[in-house]
Scaffold this active site. Structure first.
Site, mmCIF file in Angstrom:
data_model
loop_
_atom_site.group_PDB
_atom_site.id
_atom_site.type_symbol
_atom_site.label_atom_id
_atom_site.label_comp_id
_atom_site.label_asym_id
_atom_site.label_seq_id
_atom_site.Cartn_x
_atom_site.Cartn_y
_atom_site.Cartn_z
ATOM 1 N N GLU A 17 0.820 -1.213 0.000
ATOM 2 C CA GLU A 17 0.000 0.000 0.000
ATOM 3 C C GLU A 17 0.858 1.270 0.000
ATOM 4 O O GLU A 17 0.397 2.345 0.367
ATOM 5 C CB GLU A 17 -0.940 -0.006 1.202
ATOM 6 C CG GLU A 17 -1.937 -1.149 1.185
ATOM 7 C CD GLU A 17 -2.860 -1.135 2.378
ATOM 8 O OE1 GLU A 17 -3.823 -0.353 2.370
ATOM 9 O OE2 GLU A 17 -2.609 -1.900 3.319
ATOM 10 N N SER A 180 -6.607 -2.416 1.623
ATOM 11 C CA SER A 180 -6.820 -1.938 0.258
ATOM 12 C C SER A 180 -7.185 -3.052 -0.716
ATOM 13 O O SER A 180 -6.953 -2.941 -1.918
ATOM 14 C CB SER A 180 -5.588 -1.176 -0.260
ATOM 15 O OG SER A 180 -5.417 0.024 0.454
ATOM 16 N N SER A 317 -11.017 9.350 -0.189
ATOM 17 C CA SER A 317 -11.125 8.587 1.058
ATOM 18 C C SER A 317 -12.373 8.985 1.849
ATOM 19 O O SER A 317 -12.705 10.159 1.986
ATOM 20 C CB SER A 317 -9.883 8.795 1.926
ATOM 21 O OG SER A 317 -8.744 8.223 1.314
#
Length: 361
Positions: A17, A180, A317
């Site tokens: 990530e 993720s 986000s």
């Protein structure tokens, strides 16, 4: 005028990530209140070298190489080229996944004895491991999906027939300690099975297999400690071309999802979700902030999927979006997190670290 606090923003890291971390840190650097705080951007390369960078950049290696000073009385960082020392008043780890969200960096910062934003060693390690987290949530009486767990040494014992009998079809296979949606696969038939197992073990020594839940993807942002506060839930509405919320759907394809903040929920359902999320946050010993991800089925059942102790701060986000809906700007949210870190650090000083005994040494 009070002196600005120096905030070391840690980003990058030895994780799949890594790129997500760079994007999150870029926003934090941009929106941090520079009237109150002086940001120091410290990148960690994919191979683990630390560098002082000029702002947040994907080219971390172009920065100035740093060493860490682990003297708890005078902790900080040292430029390896000159020996010059730098001190940070607060450290803000913006590191997603392995070595950043699993307690490793948190333990290092604790040894340095510097205030740190976010969940500490215990909460980070148990929240990052999906297997341990689900066991603890289940023990706390909170709703989780049915699941099975295996270690790499048990690979020969993993049977499609047995998993199908226990969980039905389809089911999800996941690396135990990643985020993720890396190392995650949806298995609809036996032909998918071996590939999914190999993909999960590619990134971790343990994997989780859990039943597939048909439902809405709901997320809730938690902020604070005594007591923590939950945002209004938001919803991720995934394009039907995706089987589930994949990495590409999260970060690559701008047409993959629609984000509804707040989610279109009845008041009773929203309150139930907020209550469950706060309880989950507390059960896993989270601190300062986290994002709780859930499934909501058509009959109103809730299942906690996972907790992210360092949720993303990218432009897409959910965590900052959910607080913005409550009137908290990106800049104010960052300031609040830094204030929480200092408050928690100051409280920790009440704990005695010496014990006077009759032991002779």
């Amino acid at each position: 005028m009070s002196k600005k606090k120096k905030v070391a923003i840690l980003y990058g890291g030895r994780s799949v990530e890594h790129g997500v971390s760079v994007n999150s840190a870029r926003n934090i650097y941009e929106y941090i209140d520079k009237e109150r705080f002086e940001p120091l951007t410290i990148g960690i390369t994919k191979t683990g070298q630390w560098h002082l960078t000029n702002g947040v950049t994907k080219d971390i290696e172009q920065g100035k190489a740093l060493g860490l000073i682990l003297d708890a009385q005078h902790p900080g960082f040292m430029l390896l080229s000159s020996g010059d020392r730098m001190k940070a008043d607060i450290i803000f780890p913006v590191l997603h996944g392995t070595d950043g969200e699993d307690g490793s960096i948190q333990g290092l910062i604790r040894a340095m004895d510097i205030p740190m934003v976010g969940t500490g060693v215990l909460g980070s390690s148990i929240s990052m491991n999906k297997i341990v987290a689900k066991k603890l949530l289940k023990a706390a009486g909170l709703p989780v999906t049915r699941f099975l767990a295996y270690h790499y040494t048990e690979q020969a014992e993993i049977s499609f027939k047995d998993v199908k009998k226990e969980l039905g079809l389809p089911f999800m296979v996941k690396s135990a300690s990643l985020g993720s949606s890396v190392g995650v696969s949806k298995v609809k038939n036996e032909a998918d099975f071996d590939k999914a197992i190999a993909e999960a073990f590619r990134y971790d020594d343990s994997l989780l297999i859990e039943e597939f839940i048909t439902g809405r993807e709901i997320e809730c942002a938690i902020l604070g400690n005594n007591p923590p506060e939950a945002s209004n839930p938001g919803e991720i509405v995934i394009n039907k071309k995706y089987e589930f919320y994949t990495f590409d759907a999260k970060y690559v394809d701008p047409e993959a999802v629609r984000i509804d903040v707040p989610a279109d929920l009845g008041k009773k359902s929203a309150e139930k979700i907020r209550e469950v999320c706060v309880k989950a946050y507390q059960a896993l010993h989270c601190e300062d902030f986290s994002r709780v991800d859930l499934f909501l089925t058509e009959d109103g059942s809730i299942y906690i999927n996972e907790i992210n102790t360092i949720p993303g701060f990218t432009n897409s986000s959910m965590y900052p979006m959910m607080w913005k809906e409550r009137g908290v700007s990106f800049t104010d949210l960052i300031s609040k997190l830094l204030d929480l870190a200092e408050e928690r650090y100051d409280r920790s000083k009440r704990i005695e670290r010496e014990f006077n005994s009759s032991l002779k040494f």
